[in-house]
Structures are given as C-alpha cells and as structure tokens.
Scaffold this active site. Structure first.
Site, PDB file in Angstrom:
ATOM      1  N   GLU A 184      16.917  -6.422 -11.609  1.00 25.36           N
ATOM      2  CA  GLU A 184      18.147  -6.033 -12.521  1.00 25.36           C
ATOM      3  C   GLU A 184      18.241  -4.438 -12.168  1.00 25.36           C
ATOM      4  O   GLU A 184      17.353  -3.868 -11.704  1.00 25.36           O
ATOM      5  CB  GLU A 184      18.102  -6.305 -13.806  1.00 25.36           C
ATOM      6  CG  GLU A 184      17.870  -7.755 -14.232  1.00 25.36           C
ATOM      7  CD  GLU A 184      19.114  -8.469 -14.447  1.00 25.36           C
ATOM      8  OE1 GLU A 184      20.082  -8.404 -13.583  1.00 25.36           O
ATOM      9  OE2 GLU A 184      19.176  -9.451 -15.111  1.00 25.36           O
TER      10      GLU A 184
ATOM     11  N   ASN B 150      26.103  -7.308 -12.006  1.00 26.58           N
ATOM     12  CA  ASN B 150      25.682  -6.146 -12.257  1.00 26.58           C
ATOM     13  C   ASN B 150      25.241  -5.643 -10.806  1.00 26.58           C
ATOM     14  O   ASN B 150      24.172  -4.747 -11.033  1.00 26.58           O
ATOM     15  CB  ASN B 150      24.608  -5.951 -13.410  1.00 26.58           C
ATOM     16  CG  ASN B 150      23.513  -6.868 -13.307  1.00 26.58           C
ATOM     17  OD1 ASN B 150      23.413  -7.621 -12.188  1.00 26.58           O
ATOM     18  ND2 ASN B 150      22.735  -7.129 -14.349  1.00 26.58           N
TER      19      ASN B 150
ATOM     20  N   ASP C 252      13.483 -16.371  -6.750  1.00 27.78           N
ATOM     21  CA  ASP C 252      12.856 -16.359  -8.243  1.00 27.78           C
ATOM     22  C   ASP C 252      12.897 -17.815  -8.871  1.00 27.78           C
ATOM     23  O   ASP C 252      13.314 -18.706  -8.323  1.00 27.78           O
ATOM     24  CB  ASP C 252      13.844 -15.471  -8.754  1.00 27.78           C
ATOM     25  CG  ASP C 252      15.532 -15.674  -8.344  1.00 27.78           C
ATOM     26  OD1 ASP C 252      15.819 -16.829  -7.887  1.00 27.78           O
ATOM     27  OD2 ASP C 252      16.323 -14.746  -8.391  1.00 27.78           O
TER      28      ASP C 252
ATOM     29  N   HIS D 172      22.597  -7.026  -9.286  1.00 28.25           N
ATOM     30  CA  HIS D 172      21.252  -7.530  -8.973  1.00 28.25           C
ATOM     31  C   HIS D 172      21.271  -8.401  -7.799  1.00 28.25           C
ATOM     32  O   HIS D 172      22.051  -9.122  -7.248  1.00 28.25           O
ATOM     33  CB  HIS D 172      20.716  -8.167 -10.126  1.00 28.25           C
ATOM     34  CG  HIS D 172      21.188  -9.572 -10.645  1.00 28.25           C
ATOM     35  ND1 HIS D 172      21.177 -10.014 -12.072  1.00 28.25           N
ATOM     36  CD2 HIS D 172      21.744 -10.592  -9.860  1.00 28.25           C
ATOM     37  CE1 HIS D 172      21.603 -11.656 -11.772  1.00 28.25           C
ATOM     38  NE2 HIS D 172      21.865 -11.595 -10.709  1.00 28.25           N
TER      39      HIS D 172
HETATM   40  P1  PGA Z   1      26.165 -16.649  -8.664  1.00 31.97           P
HETATM   41  O1  PGA Z   1      25.089 -15.639  -8.777  1.00 31.97           O
HETATM   42  O2  PGA Z   1      26.055 -17.156  -7.038  1.00 31.97           O
HETATM   43  O3  PGA Z   1      26.087 -17.933  -9.336  1.00 31.97           O
HETATM   44  O4  PGA Z   1      27.527 -15.828  -8.990  1.00 31.97           O
HETATM   45  C1  PGA Z   1      24.477 -15.021  -8.081  1.00 31.97           C
HETATM   46  C2  PGA Z   1      23.341 -13.918  -8.656  1.00 31.97           C
HETATM   47  O5  PGA Z   1      23.493 -13.998  -9.983  1.00 31.97           O
HETATM   48  O6  PGA Z   1      22.718 -13.437  -8.013  1.00 31.97           O
END
Ligand code: PGA
Length: 244
Positions: A146, A139, A74, A141
């Site tokens: 999302e 959450n 992304d 995702h």
């Molecule tokens: P993080 O993010 O590794 O910084 O916790 C993971 C994500 O939001 O997919």
C-alpha cells in the site's frame, strides 16, 4: 538486488493500449508464451480481476506449464487455503486446476507471521522470478504494498488501507468480512523480476496509471517504482489510459 543507484535510474515504460480486457489478455498471453519459450522457469502470479483474461488464455492454450514454478504475490491473513475468497482458491479456480505447475507457492494466510515471512523470502531467493504478472490498485498498490510501504521492504504483513478494503468488499458478503491484513511479497522482490507485465482496465485505474507512468517515483505511489525497471509492459484499455 536493487541498489540506491538503480532506484534513481529512470526507464520508459512500454505501454500497450487495447480495446478491452480480452484483447489485453491475449497480448499478455503472447508475452508470457514468448518468455516461456525463451526459457522462463519461474512465473510470479497475481490475483484480482485484471489477470483473469490472461489466465483464461493460458488455460485454453496448448501450452504445458508443468515444468514451471509459480510464486504468488500475496494472501489474506486469517483465511484458510480452502476459504472461497482465499487467493489459494482463486488460483486453483482460475488456473491451476486446468494447468498444473511443477510447484506453486502462495503465502499461508494462517502461518505464524515471523515464520511465514522467512519462509516466503527463502522461496523467492531460491526461485528468482523470470516474469512477474501485476495488477494495480486504485491507490497504485502492487501486490498488497500500500502507499507508504518502503521500496526496499521484502515479504511482510501489510495492513490494508480503507481504499483496498472498499475495492475488495465486492468479493465478500460484507465489508466486515474483508480481512484487514495480508502477507505480501515486497516491492524489492517484485522489481527483482527480470520482466514485468502490469494490466489495468477501467476508468477507476486511470489516476493510478497516470501517476505510475508520469509522476514522481515515490513510496506514496508504490507502482511508480516500475519506472526504475528496464523491462516493464503496461497493458491498459482506453479508460485506464484516459489520464495519460
Ligand atoms: P483488480 O485488483 O485486478 O481486481 O482491479 C488489482 C489490485 O488491487 O492489485
């Protein structure tokens, strides 16, 4: 390609509990090495804090990645490639400046929506992903898919939830500076990867990890789709595993 039947099939996810994220990075690195030695050509890469220990292992290794293709999950909409918080910058700083790949693909945050989505779907079709690296949001995702994103969606522009903006504001000067949209590879493409490694550390991920592994497969918990994949390794520390 994922069929309705595959969506209903459940597999056990392989869970590795580690002491800390450095050990997690080493475990993930072993799996990446094995895949590369076994002929993997295309790595699906992720940004965020969770894959950083893996990228540290990769950058300090002797392994040459210059024959491989990488495809990132992304990119924020509206950020130019050279923006300090763009995922282009993240990948360059954490990995590509040390370990060049043959070709690297990341969505263009300034691209025209329709054109960029078409382009990225063509990239994913041309280079089927052998090994996909994932983090997970609080959450649940994966990528920027999302809760509520249809499982069968391909690359698209996603409106980020308040929870994601809240989680990511630590990288920006203020919450208002966090982009509100991102281009994201779709869940359908993520689960088309032959092999998947998901890493998560910290208590704030415990709920998402528990729902992903033991909860129902539902679009409200995007990572729960991984229960339908037959080669997933989840690497978590004790805090992230505390609700299993
Ligand atoms: P993080 O993010 O590794 O910084 O916790 C993971 C994500 O939001 O997919």
């Amino acid at each position: 390609m994922m069929s309705d039947k595959q969506l209903q099939e459940k597999h056990d996810l392989n869970v590795i509990i580690v002491d800390d994220k450095e050990e997690g990075g080493r475990k993930a690195f072993e799996l990446v090495e094995e895949a590369v030695q076994n002929g993997a050509q295309v790595l699906g890469l992720a940004t965020g804090s969770s894959p950083v220990p893996l990228y540290n292992e990769m950058k300090n290794s002797e392994t040459d990645y210059s024959h491989l293709i990488s495809i990132n999950l992304d990119e924020y909409v509206g950020l130019p490639e050279d923006h300090p918080q763009s995922y282009h910058t993240f990948m360059y700083e954490h990995l590509f400046q040390y370990k060049p790949f043959k070709k690297t693909f990341i969505p263009n945050g300034l691209g025209d929506e329709e054109e960029e989505i078409k382009r990225y779907n063509r990239v994913i079709e041309e280079y089927p992903i052998d090994l996909q690296i994932l983090g997970i949001g609080t959450n649940a995702h994966i990528g920027f898919n999302e809760p509520g994103t249809p499982f069968l969606q391909e690359t698209h522009m996603e409106k980020l939830t308040d929870a994601t903006i809240e989680a990511n504001k630590r990288y920006f000067e203020s919450e208002e500076d966090v982009p509100k949209y991102a281009f994201s590879m779709g869940i359908k493409s993520i689960v088309s990867a032959k092999k998947i490694i998901l890493m998560a550390y910290g208590e704030q991920k415990a709920e998402a990890i528990s729902k992903m592994i033991n909860g129902p497969i539902t679009e409200e918990v995007p990572a729960s789709i991984l229960q339908t994949h037959d080669d997933v390794t989840i690497i978590v520390d004790k805090a992230a595993a505390s609700k299993l």
